[in-house]
Structure formats: structure tokens, C-alpha cells
Enzyme design. Structure first.
Site, PDB file in Angstrom:
ATOM      1  CB  ILE A   1      -3.607   5.629   2.830  1.00 22.35           C
ATOM      2  CG1 ILE A   1      -2.594   4.651   3.034  1.00 22.35           C
ATOM      3  CG2 ILE A   1      -4.318   6.065   4.169  1.00 22.35           C
ATOM      4  CD1 ILE A   1      -1.264   5.178   3.412  1.00 22.35           C
TER       5      ILE A   1
ATOM      6  CE1 TYR B   1       0.863  -0.423   4.662  1.00 21.68           C
ATOM      7  CE2 TYR B   1       0.355   1.627   4.278  1.00 21.68           C
ATOM      8  CZ  TYR B   1       0.901   0.677   5.099  1.00 21.68           C
ATOM      9  OH  TYR B   1       1.386   0.867   6.153  1.00 21.68           O
ATOM     10  CB  CYS B   2       1.768   3.774  -1.756  1.00 27.65           C
ATOM     11  SG  CYS B   2       1.040   3.844  -3.240  1.00 27.65           S
ATOM     12  CB  THR B   3       0.090   8.222  -0.460  1.00 28.93           C
ATOM     13  OG1 THR B   3       1.402   8.505  -0.053  1.00 28.93           O
ATOM     14  CG2 THR B   3      -0.918   9.560   0.045  1.00 28.93           C
TER      15      THR B   3
END
Ligand SMILES: [Zn+2]
Ligand SMILES: [Zn+2]
Length: 363
Positions: free
Chosen positions: A249, A220-222
Site C-alpha cells: 500500500i 496486497y499488504c502494507t
């Protein structure tokens, strides 16, 4: 749908198909002055981000088309354009949102692109100028894209699915962001590489994940863009079960709210704009970099423009140091401007090139 007509919008739309010559650039104004001018504009804004890997035949012409049209809608933001696609983080005055949306979706390169709307506008204006820039890549990943199949990305995960991964002993969840981002917020039990750049993250992650090779891997990342590349890279490195959180996110927070799911993301989502973070989980998981005692997850840039270090400060320390990262910076900023200019020159010429990149020197 009804919307106010921004001045010159029709002109921008009629010019949209052809690249217009660049206007003469105005004299540069300081960061502080830009912020002051932008803050005088109190219209409510919508902060959003989006990206797309798409072939752009002429990035320069595309850049000019976007810069011209979006400035007519009074948009502000940081947008990178390259022959491989677009990565945009920006805000739009609420009153022009429909017009902005109609124009953007009418561009062949952007038709159907999903927006990620900010979880929390916060008190700080997210951007205070519009900068559309042509880059070699839309994310600095340091990879040679010809050396592996960049289109062989992992499958997407929904919010409900990543929640299952968090609880599954046969799965690992990996944070693909930098340590100063994950420090203030991350998924429960996630692997958090101690890196300062995405390049380093891509270098170290295959090694870190070696012992989990046979497990299901969730990245996952932003907002999801880094995972598009990272999932293809890990698959190229031999990892079989790699998936990533769709919309990152930001979208996770929306899905959790809309679907009434349990929130397994603790703390804040760091964002690369003036807000520096948006709250996702209620908990504060990090500590002030100045006193190393009080809990805080509020980032600040040191007010000494030569330093400009990103750090986490608690209310007490921010008050005591008046927004500077140290007593030294507080003192430097009181010097007459000619001394500061000399210091800035020495710093930029002698010190900065020697220093390995470290955004959070204090952390
Ligand atoms: Zn403190
Ligand atoms: Zn400082």
C-alpha cells in the site's frame, strides 16, 4: 553529495566489516521515558521500510554490524534479521539520509534494496529507539519453509494493474493483513479475512479462496513482504493466477500520486510504528470502539501499561476517558505503583497465558 558527518560515523564504517563486541547494556528505561527523550530531538526525520529475502550466513554478526552503524547515524526503528533475510522499519534524521543510504547500499546483503518511504510522517515520531533483533524468521508466518518452494512467488502488480483488478469481475483482491489493519483502510471490494495474525491468515485464505479458484487473484499488504510468502504459499496450494502488489500500500500511494491514477484504496494504511497509520484515502471507514457511534480511524494504545490494548477512539471518547480504553483502566492507573506492580504480575502470570492472542480486545 553533501551531508553532515555524524559523530563517529567513520569509525562505524571502518568497523563495519568486522563484528564489534557488544557494549554493556545500559539500565532499561521505561517506554514513556524513551519517548520523552526521543521527542526532545526535533530534527526532521525520514521514515522508511524495506525487506529482502537473502541468505545471511551469520545473522548475529550482521545484526551487530547494522546496530553499530545505524546508531552512528542516529537511526531509530525495529529491524528483524534472520538467516532468511531482513525486515526493516525505521527512521533516519534527514541530514544523515545520504550517508545512511551510502553505507546501507554498500553492504553486500543490501545492495540495490528499494526503500519504501512513508506516505505521511504525521505528528508522532515513528520510532524512539533502535532495535535490531535476530529472529528465526523475518515475518512470523508459522510455515515450514522446507515443505514448499518459497521462491515460487507470484508476479508483481503495479498500482495501475491492481486498479484494473478491483474493477474486474473475473478477479479477486485479497487483503493479507490482520483485521485491525484492514478495519481502518482497504481496497474497494477486497476480501478481508477476519484474523488477528498472519499465521491465521495463511491458514484460512486457501479455504476462503476456494470458490474463486479460477479467478485472477491479487494479494496486497502494507509494504509487500507478507505477500512474497503468501503468494508462494497459495501457488503451492494449487492457485494458478496469483499476483501481488509490489511495494504494498505504501508504494501504491506513491504511484497513485506520481502517475495521477484513481485512488482505489479507502481510508488509512495501518503501520507498525508510533504513528499507527498514514492517510491514503480521504474517507474514514471505521467507527470508534468506545461509543460505537462516531466515525474514527485513529488508533491508540491504552495508557494503562498493563492493558496497552490497541483501540480506535473518536475525539470525544479520548477526551472523556483521558486516553484509556475503559473506565476500569483509568481507575487502575490511579492506584499506587506497588498495587499496579502486583496487578501487572497477576495479569502476566495468570491471565495473559490463558488469553488467546487478540491485539484489539475492544474491536
Ligand atoms: Zn467514541
Ligand atoms: Zn485499557
Amino acid at each position: 553529495m553533501q551531508f553532515d558527518q555524524p559523530s563517529g560515523m567513520l569509525l562505524a564504517m571502518s568497523q563495519a566489516a568486522t563484528a564489534t563486541p557488544k557494549e554493556t547494556r545500559p539500565t532499561p528505561i521505561s517506554r514513556v521515558e524513551k519517548r520523552r527523550r526521543a521527542q526532545a530531538d526535533t530534527r526532521p526525520r525520514v521514515t522508511l521500510s524495506f525487506y529482502r529475502y537473502v541468505r545471511i550466513a551469520d545473522p548475529q554478526a550482521f545484526q551487530e554490524r547494522l546496530q553499530d552503524a545505524w546508531s552512528e547515524f542516529d537511526c531509530m526503528g525495529r529491524i528483524y534479521v534472520a538467516s532468511e533475510g531482513i525486515n526493516a522499519q525505521m527512521n533516519v534524521p534527514k541530514q544523515y539520509f545520504d550517508a545512511f543510504d551510502a553505507w546501507t547500499q554498500a553492504q553486500p546483503e543490501l545492495a540495490g534494496v528499494p526503500y519504501k518511504i512513508a506516505v505521511d510522517e504525521g505528528e508522532e515520531l515513528s520510532f524512539y529507539k533502535l532495535a535490531v533483533k535476530v529472529k528465526d524468521k523475518i515475518v512470523a508466518d508459522g510455515l515450514d519453509d522446507d515443505s514448499f518452494d518459497v521462491t515460487n512467488t507470484g508476479e508483481y502488480l503495479t498500482a495501475a494493474e491492481i486498479n484494473q483488478y478491483v474493477d474486474d469481475p473475473d478477479a479477486v483482491v485479497v487483503d493479507m493483513r490482520n483485521s485491525y489493519e484492514s478495519e481502518v483502510g482497504h481496497f474497494d471490494g477486497a476480501i478481508i479475512p477476519n484474523v488477528e495474525t498472519f499465521r491465521d491468515e495463511l491458514k484460512t485464505t486457501p479455504q476462503t479462496l476456494k470458490i474463486h479458484e479460477h479467478k485472477k487473484i491479487a494479494l496486497y499488504c502494507t509494504g509487500g513482504i507478507r505477500c512474497e510468502k503468501a503468494s508462494a504459499w497459495l501457488k503451492h496450494k494449487g492457485f494458478k493466477h496469483v499476483r501481488h502488489l509490489q511495494g504494498g500500500i505504501i508504494d501504491y500511494a506513491h504511484q497513485v500520486k506520481e502517475q495521477g491514477l484513481e485512488n482505489k484504496f479507502k481510508g488509512k494504511n495501518f503501520v507498525f510504528d508510533e504513528r499507527l497509520g498514514e492517510r491514503v484515502g480521504e474517507d474514514t471507514i471505521s467507527t470508534c470502539h468506545l461509543c460505537r457511534q462516531n466515525k474514527s480511524d485513529t488508533h491508540y494504545h491504552c495508557l494503562n501499561q498493563i492493558c496497552y490494548t490497541l483501540f480506535i477512539g473518536c475525539d470525544g471518547c479520548i477526551e472523556k476517558r483521558a486516553g484509556y480504553c475503559s473506565r476500569k483502566c483509568q481507575m487502575i492507573d490511579k492506584l499506587p505503583s506497588k498495587h499496579k506492580k502486583t496487578l501487572a504480575r497477576i495479569y502476566n502470570q495468570k491471565i495473559r497465558p490463558l488469553r488467546t492472542f487478540k491485539k484489539t480486545r475492544l474491536g
